[in-house]
Structure formats: structure tokens, C-alpha cells
Design a protein around this motif. Structure first.
Motif, PDB file in Angstrom:
ATOM      1  N   PHE A 163       0.849  -1.188   0.000  1.00  0.00           N
ATOM      2  CA  PHE A 163       0.000   0.000   0.000  1.00  0.00           C
ATOM      3  C   PHE A 163       0.884   1.237   0.000  1.00  0.00           C
ATOM      4  CE2 PHE A 163       0.474  -1.842   4.186  1.00  0.00           C
ATOM      5  CZ  PHE A 163       0.936  -0.800   4.986  1.00  0.00           C
ATOM      6  N   VAL A 164       0.476   2.236  -0.788  1.00  0.00           N
ATOM      7  CA  VAL A 164       1.230   3.491  -0.842  1.00  0.00           C
ATOM      8  C   VAL A 164       0.898   4.309   0.402  1.00  0.00           C
ATOM      9  CG1 VAL A 164       1.686   5.595  -2.157  1.00  0.00           C
ATOM     10  CG2 VAL A 164       1.267   3.440  -3.345  1.00  0.00           C
ATOM     11  N   VAL A 165       1.950   4.883   0.999  1.00  0.00           N
ATOM     12  CA  VAL A 165       1.849   5.624   2.249  1.00  0.00           C
ATOM     13  C   VAL A 165       2.036   7.110   1.957  1.00  0.00           C
ATOM     14  CG1 VAL A 165       2.925   5.942   4.528  1.00  0.00           C
ATOM     15  CG2 VAL A 165       2.744   3.640   3.527  1.00  0.00           C
ATOM     16  N   ARG A 166       1.362   7.947   2.723  1.00  0.00           N
ATOM     17  CA  ARG A 166       1.597   9.383   2.593  1.00  0.00           C
ATOM     18  C   ARG A 166       2.791   9.750   3.462  1.00  0.00           C
ATOM     19  NH1 ARG A 166      -2.823  14.274   2.415  1.00  0.00           N
ATOM     20  NH2 ARG A 166      -1.351  15.899   1.842  1.00  0.00           N
ATOM     21  N   GLY A 167       3.959   9.876   2.830  1.00  0.00           N
ATOM     22  CA  GLY A 167       5.205  10.089   3.555  1.00  0.00           C
ATOM     23  C   GLY A 167       5.401  11.534   3.967  1.00  0.00           C
ATOM     24  N   PRO A 219       8.336   9.024  -2.783  1.00  0.00           N
ATOM     25  CA  PRO A 219       7.226   8.087  -2.595  1.00  0.00           C
ATOM     26  C   PRO A 219       7.579   7.015  -1.567  1.00  0.00           C
ATOM     27  CG  PRO A 219       8.355   7.645  -4.668  1.00  0.00           C
ATOM     28  CD  PRO A 219       8.985   8.879  -4.095  1.00  0.00           C
ATOM     29  N   VAL A 220       6.562   6.532  -0.862  1.00  0.00           N
ATOM     30  CA  VAL A 220       6.752   5.524   0.181  1.00  0.00           C
ATOM     31  C   VAL A 220       5.727   4.420  -0.017  1.00  0.00           C
ATOM     32  CG1 VAL A 220       6.800   5.071   2.662  1.00  0.00           C
ATOM     33  CG2 VAL A 220       7.565   7.294   1.794  1.00  0.00           C
ATOM     34  N   VAL A 221       6.184   3.181   0.087  1.00  0.00           N
ATOM     35  CA  VAL A 221       5.315   2.018  -0.053  1.00  0.00           C
ATOM     36  C   VAL A 221       5.434   1.172   1.203  1.00  0.00           C
ATOM     37  CG1 VAL A 221       4.815  -0.072  -1.384  1.00  0.00           C
ATOM     38  CG2 VAL A 221       5.552   2.022  -2.557  1.00  0.00           C
ATOM     39  N   GLY A 222       4.296   0.752   1.763  1.00  0.00           N
ATOM     40  CA  GLY A 222       4.286  -0.100   2.939  1.00  0.00           C
ATOM     41  C   GLY A 222       4.055  -1.559   2.562  1.00  0.00           C
TER      42      GLY A 222
END
Length: 548
Positions: free
Chosen positions: A78-82, A88-91
Motif C-alpha cells: 500500500f502506498v503511504v503518505r510520507g 514516494p513511500v510504499v508499505g
């Protein structure tokens, strides 16, 4: 998260010949046309060449590569609001670590990129290793967060976008007692997400303020917890307005000569005020690169059009003076203050807009929150210069004289004495406030409209009065930008421009000229044009195609 992003990590030296040869041929947007080696901070890095490179595009490409690799291997993510608009950040759940690392290692083998550990923080921050090297991945088996970095450059290798835009993958720890996945570090939204949560898709604007909700882009897999509008998110449209003149246009010169009167101050009628050095082209490049959330661009001119301007992009419009002046008898005019007093009459203009002169530039990627608050209020940026108290005198510059006129109105209306002007940065404005100023001060406003040349009786509305009026009526707040100002008529011009190009640490900057003559233009262009081409090497969609 800072509104003003840090500077790009480097500006590359000329490219080092690599396996691809560095052809720089154009391809479809987003697709690299080559891989070459460039010098970055004294070392060599393999970089992908993109003819239409922008910071937002680099972010998009890196996020798409990582999420695509995880999807291809069936890894839940899931893409995270970093915390950084550029990164960009992915969890990924900790239980999927092995599968995720395998997918990313395979991506690294094929994608010409670099990998580094983010958490725990390594002894050498951002120590990048070739992602095609299996040994690099062996050292990341216990990392709580890692980053995949692609170096992306324009064909000239002047614009280098690297680690700041790399995609980070973080591993979220399961807490079965609470039935949640817990984040390994802070983000902009949530410390945990439900383990039973159903994935959703959200637009890119949910994850970076560089993207606009008004410009549909790719949607990304995320969790419902991240698909929310935050109190500081801006979801209203923001436009940009430029005023522009080509002083070399003979028809324009004739119109001006027919009506030219005695100027109040030598600076007010200086020919340098009308010299066209194509700054507008580079200002539009800076806008395209660093403020991609802007909706429409309006160029206000006196029946002129830049030879290089391409109107086919669909969101750039030419506006003639006679389309916005309600008092047609005030035309023609050669007074920027008069023209600026009519900007709120532009048909279709958004309530919130930035006003720029063509010598203003966005120096690095900025969020719209740099200029506006999510509740609709504007920000303003005061200069350190102080305006002398007392009546207008012959020693006052034109701007100081006009601010003194503003001061009188503010004192009469609010009982406050203004003593500062504004920095020469993009001015955040609201149509409704400009119209309200016209109604509130009708005589002074009308006198400015009818002043065909700069005059001691003018108001300077966009530069000063709007900001104080909005502030004192509860609709504006002081803001801050890291701002640069370069005066062309200085002996150390070359050194100043070299410093700006090397450091790129200005959010916005202005290259101003109030004293030079046409005789000095050629010498200045020999310095200025290479600087602007180096700083903003990527053509905007508003330029006709031509040789690079």
C-alpha cells in the motif's frame, strides 16, 4: 513536512560517455531514451535520460516501478503518505518481507538503479549500492526501510534527479492483539492500519502535494486510512497570471511614443523596464518543473505574442488589455500598475492565483501551501527594506512613492502604518479581494487605471496593497520562502549566477533590471541566457518545438 523542498542533491557535470552513447533522442513522455553515466557529487552514476523530465515525473516513474514489481510478484502493499513530497513511500507487511525483497532484487537487477538502507539509519547516510549486486541485498535482510534510487537526467545532463525522488519501502510490523499493522516510523497520516482492511485505490494527489486533484493521473493501491483530505490539503484550483511586453516590437514602440509623457522618476521610464530577454520562456519552464499543480496560465499582453509560444497545451491563454480593462478610454497603457489593477477581470481566472512578472522563477519544487492556506487565505512575503515616513518627495523611488499612497489608504481604513514592501516573489492573490479593493477605494483605483505611465499618484496593488488589505481583514498571513534576488547591473553578476546554479537552494528568485540600457543587453545576454538554459534545460509544453 516542509512546504519548501530542499534543493536537488546535485547538478551534474557534463556526462561521462557510457554504454548508451548519450544520444538524447526524444521518446514518449516518461520513457527513458538512453542510459549514460554522469558525475554526481564527484562519483559516477548510471542515469536514465528523459527528454521531458520533471521532478513529478521522476517521482511517478520510481513509484510505478516499485509498485509494479510488487504487483507482478503478488506482494500485498500500500502506498503511504510520507513526510517528503518528493519521496514516494510504499508499505509492506513484515510477513511479506521475503517475497517483497525477492521482487525488489529482481527489479534492481533489470532496472539500472541503486539501493540503500533507510532504517535503521546506516553509519553512512544514503550510501547507494548497485541494485544489481546480490551482495547489496544480502545486507538488507533485516532493514525496516530501504530505498530504490534511479538517477534521471535531461538530455543535457544539467537537471539531475536522484535520491530525493527514490522510492522507499518500509516494513510494517503486525500487532495481532490490536489487529493492526504498525508503521516503523512517522508518516503524514496514521501510525497503524487495520490488518483486515480492504485495499482501495487513490489518486496521486493523496500522497504528494506536488500533484493536483484537478489533473487526473495514475491511481495507486493504498489503505482506506490514507484516502482522506487533511486540514491543510489544498483542493481548490490555482492559476498563474503573467504580464508581458516585448519592448523591441516596433508597433508597440510607436503606440508608446504617441502617448509618452514625462515620467515622475528616471527609473519609472527606463528602457530596461521593457527589454525582452525571453525570461518568460524560462519562467514558464520553472513553473512546469516546480509547480505542476497549477491549473491555467494567463499571459496578459498588449496585442503581442512571444514567437516561441505554443498555445496548443490547452491551459495557456493570451489575454489582451482590452479584454480586461473596464475603462477602455484608459488604453493604451504602459503602466504596469494600471494593468495589474485589472487582473481580476480575466475571464475564467480562478479565485486563487499567483501573479508573476516574467523575471520571477520557481527555483525548486514547491507545494501550493507555500503560497496559500487550505482555508483559502493567502500568504505574503515582506521585504526587509523600509519605506521612509512622511510625504512623497523627489528622492523617493517610484515604488516607494506608490507604497506611500498605499500607506495613506491603510492608515485611513485600519489605523495601521505600513513600512515594508514585498519580496519579488510570485504574489498569491484572490480575485474577490482585488475586486473589493476597487470598490473600497474607487477614486484612487480609478486614478491608477487612467495613469498611462507610472506616476507618483499610483497605487501598487499586487505588490503591496492586496497583501496588507487581506491581512488586516483576516484573509492573509505572513509567509516565508528562501528567496534570491539578482540585479543585472552589478559587477559580480557572473559570480552570483554561478552560485545560484551550483547551489539551487532558492525556492524562488528574481533577475531584475531597472537601470541597464539596450547597449548593455548583448553583454548581459551572453551571461544570462546560458545561466537560464542550464538552470531550466527542459522545455515546457508552452514552447514550439525547435532545435535544442
Amino acid at each position: 513536512m516542509n512546504h519548501a523542498s530542499p534543493a536537488p542533491e546535485t547538478i551534474a557535470a557534463p556526462p561521462v560517455p557510457g554504454p548508451g552513447g548519450g544520444t538524447g533522442r526524444s521518446t514518449a513522455a516518461g520513457e527513458p531514451d538512453d542510459v549514460r553515466e554522469v558525475l554526481v557529487d564527484g562519483g559516477r552514476r548510471r542515469a536514465h535520460v528523459h527528454a521531458a523530465l520533471t521532478p513529478l515525473l521522476a517521482r511517478q516513474l520510481n513509484l510505478t516501478a516499485v509498485t509494479g514489481a510488487l504487483e507482478a510478484h503478488g506482494v500485498d502493499h500500500f502506498v503511504v503518505r510520507g513526510m517528503d513530497d518528493r519521496t514516494p513511500v510504499v508499505g509492506v507487511g513484515e510477513e511479506d518481507r521475503v517475497a517483497a525483497l525477492a521482487a525488489l532484487e529482481k527489479l534492481g537487477t533489470a532496472a539500472t538503479c541503486y539501493v540503500s538502507q533507510v532504517l535503521p539509519k546506516p553509519p553512512i547516510i544514503s550510501a547507494l549500492r548497485d541494485a544489481a549486486d546480490p551482495a547489496a541485498w544480502a545486507d538488507l535482510q533485516r532493514a525496516r526501510a530501504l530505498k530504490l534510487t534511479w538517477f534521471r537526467v535531461d538530455p543535457t545532463a544539467r537537471l539531475v534527479l536522484g535520491a530525493a525522488y527514490g522510492c522507499e519501502v518500509e516494513f510494517w510490523r503486525p500487532d495481532r492483539k490490536a489487529d493492526v499493522l504498525r508503521a516503523p516510523r512517522r508518516n503524514r497520516m496514521m501510525p497503524a492500519v487495520s490488518m483486515a482492511g480492504v485495499p482501495v485505490e487513490a489518486g496521486e494527489h493523496r500522497f504528494t502535494r506536488l500533484a493536483s486533484a484537478a489533473k487526473p493521473g495514475r491511481r495507486f493501491r493504498t489503505r482506506p486510512e490514507f484516502d482522506h483530505l487533511l486540514p491543510d490539503d489544498i483542493d481548490f484550483p490555482i492559476d498563474v497570471v503573467y504580464t508581458w511586453v516585448d519592448g523591441a516590437d516596433q508597433e508597440w514602440q510607436r503606440r508608446r511614443a504617441d502617448l509618452k509623457g514625462e515620467a515622475f522618476h528616471a527609473e519609472a521610464d527606463s528602457e530596461s523596464r521593457y527589454i525582452n530577454r525571453d525570461e518568460l520562456k524560462y519562467s514558464l519552464r520553472s513553473l512546469h518543473l516546480n509547480a505542476p499543480w497549477v491549473r491555467n496560465v494567463y499571459l496578459v499582453t498588449d496585442r503581442q505574442r512571444p514567437a516561441w509560444l505554443d498555445l496548443s497545451a490547452g491551459n495557456v491563454f493570451l489575454v489582451n488589455h482590452d479584454e480586461i480593462f473596464t475603462d477602455r478610454d484608459a488604453l493604451p497603457t504602459f503602466n504596469s500598475c494600471a494593468i495589474e489593477s485589472q487582473l481580476h477581470n480575466i475571464d475564467g481566472l480562478a479565485e486563487h492565483f499567483l501573479y508573476l512578472n516574467d523575471d520571477m522563477f520557481f527555483g525548486r519544487p514547491l507545494a501550493p501551501q507555500t503560497f496559500f492556506l487550505a482555508n483559502g487565505n493567502t500568504k505574503f512575503f515582506l521585504s526587509q527594506n523600509r519605506i521612509p515616513l512622511g510625504p512623497i518627495t523627489s528622492l523617493d523611488s517610484p515604488v516607494d512613492a506608490m507604497i506611500k499612497n498605499n500607506r495613506r489608504l491603510v492608515e485611513e481604513r485600519f489605523g495601521r502604518t505600513l513600512t515594508q514592501g514585498s519580496q519579488h516573489v510570485p504574489y498569491p492573490l484572490r480575485r474577490s479581494i482585488l475586486a473589493e479593493i476597487e470598490r473600497e477605494f474607487p477614486a484612487e483605483h480609478a486614478a491608477t487605471v487612467r495613469s498611462r505611465f507610472r506616476s507618483a499618484t499610483d497605487l501598487t496593488i499586487t505588490y503591496s496593497l492586496h497583501h496588507y488589505y487581506a491581512f488586516l481583514t483576516g484573509r492573509a498571513l505572513p509567509g516565508h520562502v528562501n528567496y534570491g534576488y539578482v540585479q543585472l547591473a552589478v559587477p559580480d553578476l557572473v559570480a552570483r549566477l554561478k552560485r545560484a546554479e551550483a547551489r539551487r537552494d532558492w525556492d524562488t528568485f528574481c533577475i531584475n533590471d531597472a537601470f541597464s540600457t539596450y547597449a548593455q543587453l548583448q553583454q548581459q545576454m551572453a551571461v544570462l541566457e546560458p545561466f537560464l538554459e542550464a538552470y531550466f534545460p527542459v522545455p515546457s509544453p508552452y514552447e514550439l518545438a525547435g532545435p535544442r
